[in-house]
Scaffold this motif. Structure first.
Motif, PDB file in Angstrom:
ATOM      1  N   VAL A 110       7.029  22.305  12.538  1.00 28.51           N
ATOM      2  CA  VAL A 110       7.486  23.508  13.227  1.00 28.51           C
ATOM      3  C   VAL A 110       6.801  24.699  12.567  1.00 28.51           C
ATOM      4  N   VAL A 111       6.147  25.534  13.395  1.00 20.47           N
ATOM      5  CA  VAL A 111       5.485  26.737  12.883  1.00 20.47           C
ATOM      6  C   VAL A 111       6.367  27.936  13.221  1.00 20.47           C
ATOM      7  N   LEU A 112       6.906  28.586  12.196  1.00 22.80           N
ATOM      8  CA  LEU A 112       7.748  29.764  12.423  1.00 22.80           C
ATOM      9  C   LEU A 112       6.880  31.001  12.245  1.00 22.80           C
ATOM     10  N   GLN A 113       6.677  31.737  13.361  1.00 25.00           N
ATOM     11  CA  GLN A 113       5.765  32.885  13.322  1.00 25.00           C
ATOM     12  C   GLN A 113       6.492  34.159  13.724  1.00 25.00           C
ATOM     13  N   ALA A 114       6.131  35.268  13.066  1.00 28.12           N
ATOM     14  CA  ALA A 114       6.705  36.577  13.415  1.00 28.12           C
ATOM     15  C   ALA A 114       5.778  37.662  12.906  1.00 28.12           C
ATOM     16  N   GLY A 115       6.024  38.895  13.354  1.00 29.98           N
ATOM     17  CA  GLY A 115       5.340  40.045  12.780  1.00 29.98           C
ATOM     18  C   GLY A 115       5.792  40.218  11.330  1.00 29.98           C
ATOM     19  N   GLU A 116       5.256  41.249  10.717  1.00 29.33           N
ATOM     20  CA  GLU A 116       5.435  41.352   9.256  1.00 29.33           C
ATOM     21  C   GLU A 116       6.608  42.253   8.845  1.00 29.33           C
ATOM     22  N   GLY A 117       7.370  41.786   7.858  1.00 26.91           N
ATOM     23  CA  GLY A 117       8.291  42.657   7.127  1.00 26.91           C
ATOM     24  C   GLY A 117       9.518  43.151   7.862  1.00 26.91           C
ATOM     25  N   CYS A 118       9.977  42.428   8.885  1.00 27.76           N
ATOM     26  CA  CYS A 118      11.121  42.946   9.639  1.00 27.76           C
ATOM     27  C   CYS A 118      12.287  41.967   9.710  1.00 27.76           C
ATOM     28  N   PHE A 119      12.413  41.131   8.692  1.00 27.80           N
ATOM     29  CA  PHE A 119      13.574  40.234   8.620  1.00 27.80           C
ATOM     30  C   PHE A 119      13.857  39.993   7.139  1.00 27.80           C
ATOM     31  N   ASP A 120      15.020  39.399   6.862  1.00 24.16           N
ATOM     32  CA  ASP A 120      15.428  39.186   5.476  1.00 24.16           C
ATOM     33  C   ASP A 120      14.892  37.852   4.947  1.00 24.16           C
ATOM     34  N   ALA A 121      14.323  37.883   3.743  1.00 23.37           N
ATOM     35  CA  ALA A 121      13.693  36.671   3.189  1.00 23.37           C
ATOM     36  C   ALA A 121      14.715  35.549   2.983  1.00 23.37           C
ATOM     37  N   GLY A 122      15.913  35.890   2.534  1.00 21.97           N
ATOM     38  CA  GLY A 122      16.944  34.875   2.303  1.00 21.97           C
ATOM     39  C   GLY A 122      17.395  34.231   3.614  1.00 21.97           C
ATOM     40  N   TRP A 123      17.464  35.036   4.649  1.00 21.24           N
ATOM     41  CA  TRP A 123      17.834  34.552   5.992  1.00 21.24           C
ATOM     42  C   TRP A 123      16.821  33.505   6.458  1.00 21.24           C
ATOM     43  N   LEU A 124      15.529  33.780   6.253  1.00 17.67           N
ATOM     44  CA  LEU A 124      14.498  32.824   6.667  1.00 17.67           C
ATOM     45  C   LEU A 124      14.549  31.563   5.791  1.00 17.67           C
ATOM     46  N   ALA A 125      14.848  31.743   4.493  1.00 16.43           N
ATOM     47  CA  ALA A 125      14.944  30.578   3.594  1.00 16.43           C
ATOM     48  C   ALA A 125      16.040  29.628   4.080  1.00 16.43           C
ATOM     49  N   ASP A 126      17.164  30.178   4.548  1.00 20.92           N
ATOM     50  CA  ASP A 126      18.252  29.327   5.055  1.00 20.92           C
ATOM     51  C   ASP A 126      17.778  28.501   6.247  1.00 20.92           C
ATOM     52  N   ILE A 127      17.003  29.133   7.117  1.00 24.48           N
ATOM     53  CA  ILE A 127      16.497  28.425   8.308  1.00 24.48           C
ATOM     54  C   ILE A 127      15.539  27.310   7.889  1.00 24.48           C
ATOM     55  N   VAL A 128      14.663  27.629   6.943  1.00 20.90           N
ATOM     56  CA  VAL A 128      13.688  26.631   6.469  1.00 20.90           C
ATOM     57  C   VAL A 128      14.435  25.427   5.887  1.00 20.90           C
ATOM     58  N   ARG A 129      15.449  25.713   5.090  1.00 24.03           N
ATOM     59  CA  ARG A 129      16.234  24.640   4.456  1.00 24.03           C
ATOM     60  C   ARG A 129      16.879  23.748   5.506  1.00 24.03           C
ATOM     61  N   GLU A 130      17.443  24.385   6.509  1.00 25.59           N
ATOM     62  CA  GLU A 130      18.139  23.651   7.570  1.00 25.59           C
ATOM     63  C   GLU A 130      17.151  22.758   8.346  1.00 25.59           C
ATOM     64  N   ILE A 131      15.988  23.299   8.687  1.00 23.49           N
ATOM     65  CA  ILE A 131      15.025  22.511   9.482  1.00 23.49           C
ATOM     66  C   ILE A 131      14.470  21.349   8.663  1.00 23.49           C
ATOM     67  N   THR A 132      14.067  21.620   7.407  1.00 21.94           N
ATOM     68  CA  THR A 132      13.464  20.526   6.624  1.00 21.94           C
ATOM     69  C   THR A 132      14.502  19.447   6.323  1.00 21.94           C
ATOM     70  N   SER A 133      15.749  19.829   6.025  1.00 20.99           N
ATOM     71  CA  SER A 133      16.716  18.797   5.654  1.00 20.99           C
ATOM     72  C   SER A 133      17.235  18.061   6.888  1.00 20.99           C
ATOM     73  N   ARG A 134      17.434  18.769   7.990  1.00 17.11           N
ATOM     74  CA  ARG A 134      18.060  18.121   9.149  1.00 17.11           C
ATOM     75  C   ARG A 134      17.037  17.426  10.049  1.00 17.11           C
ATOM     76  N   LEU A 135      15.856  18.026  10.203  1.00 18.46           N
ATOM     77  CA  LEU A 135      14.898  17.470  11.167  1.00 18.46           C
ATOM     78  C   LEU A 135      13.805  16.634  10.503  1.00 18.46           C
ATOM     79  N   GLY A 136      13.662  16.777   9.191  1.00 14.84           N
ATOM     80  CA  GLY A 136      12.710  15.943   8.464  1.00 14.84           C
ATOM     81  C   GLY A 136      11.248  16.199   8.805  1.00 14.84           C
ATOM     82  N   VAL A 137      10.904  17.391   9.273  1.00 16.31           N
ATOM     83  CA  VAL A 137       9.487  17.715   9.505  1.00 16.31           C
ATOM     84  C   VAL A 137       9.070  18.852   8.569  1.00 16.31           C
ATOM     85  N   PRO A 138       7.769  18.919   8.254  1.00 16.81           N
ATOM     86  CA  PRO A 138       7.298  20.045   7.440  1.00 16.81           C
ATOM     87  C   PRO A 138       7.472  21.358   8.206  1.00 16.81           C
TER      88      PRO A 138
END
Ligand code: 5AD
Ligand code: SF4
Length: 318
Positions: free
Chosen positions: A88-116
């Motif tokens: 899964v490629v997560l793409q967005a413009g620069e600097g307009c979201f919270d880094a911790g918020w994105l880390a939570d999403i990354v954690r959820e996708i890698t642990s639940r879906l098992g894809v890079p």
């Protein structure tokens, strides 16, 4: 390995037929017939930067801005994986979201879906790159855009090529597989500098590189300029395959946008081995207007392009 003069020859003089065949031969030898399909999720079109060529630039007040909620990002990622996307490629413009918020999403996708998870969210602080790496992201796309430092500075007010390259080095040092890439046909870009773009990808030893024609976009300072040609972009794809054989190269959406019927299959025939299929919810995707007439490539389009190019895939439910 070809040097600058030889790369220039490939870009300008080598007959199209033999260049294409050589690039395809190397692609098949290095990568096999399989085409990787990535699931692209454009989760926000907000951006703090003002790249002269891009419709998402902060000063463009004519587009509706969005940031998808966490649940929507995870639901779309599940759909992408169910359809056979291998990352899964997560793409967005620069600097307009919270880094911790994105880390939570990354954690959820890698642990639940098992894809890079691949991130493509621009130039960020080292601490943010580290946080996302620890959360499980292991690939990062950050095109260098142009290797001509003066042109880079003109196109990116307030930013430098030097800092771009520093970010790429930091990402590598943190253990990300790194993708760069560039546009072809930018106003003021010389053929020599395109040869240098190819050499830079090789020097950085990038794992991935996206090459696409520049497409003028309404509402930007470059709206009235001439765009890049698909032919030159395909030659650059082939020359990069020859200069840096192991690289993963997408047939880019920009190629598809210039020639919706055949652009991506042509990219695969000229040295690409990756496609990106969009899983961005359609009403958000229509506002992700980097450039006019941006194609939305779906899984069916991807499968068709792969079959047309005589290659193989593992897509499901199509
Ligand atoms: N034409 C083609 N490609 C573009 N990009 C941004 N604007 C344009 C345009 N007008 C590319 C940049 C960026 C990627 C997300 O899209 O290379 O890195
Ligand atoms: Fe923002 Fe990327 Fe567009 Fe530049 S190219 S304005 S960083 S979204």
């Amino acid at each position: 390995m070809p040097e600058r003069a030889e790369i220039l020859h490939l870009l300008c003089d080598e007959p199209a037929g033999s260049l294409r065949q050589e690039a395809e031969k190397i692609t098949l030898a290095q990568k096999g017939s399989h085409v990787f399909v990535r699931g692209l999720l454009e989760f926000s079109n907000r951006c703090k930067r003002n790249c002269l060529y891009c419709g998402l630039r902060a000063q463009n007040s004519t587009i509706r801005r969005y940031l998808l909620p966490q649940e929507a990002i995870i639901a779309s990622s599940e759909m992408a994986v169910a359809a056979g996307a291998d990352t899964v490629v997560l793409q967005a413009g620069e600097g307009c979201f919270d880094a911790g918020w994105l880390a939570d999403i990354v954690r959820e996708i890698t642990s639940r879906l098992g894809v890079p998870v691949t991130l493509s969210v621009g130039e960020c602080a080292r601490g943010d790159y580290e946080l996302w790496r620890k959360a499980g992201a292991n690939r990062y796309l950050l095109r260098h855009e142009t290797s001509d430092a003066a042109l880079y500075a003109k196109l990116h007010p307030g930013y430098s090529l030097e800092n771009r390259l520093k970010c790429l080095r930091v990402l590598s040092s943190l253990g990300y597989e790194v993708g760069s890439g560039f546009m072809v046909g930018l106003p003021g870009q010389s053929l020599e500098s395109i040869a240098d773009d190819i050499l830079l990808c090789r020097k950085l030893n990038v794992d991935m590189a996206g090459i696409g024609p520049f497409i003028p976009q309404g509402g930007t300072p470059l709206a009235a300029g001439q765009g890049g040609s698909a032919d030159l972009a395909l030659r650059a794809v082939a020359a990069l395959r020859i200069a840096h054989p192991r690289v993963n190269q997408p047939a880019t959406t920009a190629l598809a946008s210039l020639d919706p019927a055949r652009g991506q299959a042509e990219g695969l025939r000229w040295g690409a081995n990756v496609l990106m299929a969009s899983f961005t919810p359609p009403d958000a995707a229509k506002d992700y207007r980097i450039y006019d007439n941006k194609c939305r490539v779906n899984m069916q389009d991807a499968a068709r392009a792969i079959e047309e190019a005589g290659r193989t895939h593992i897509l499901k439910n199509i």
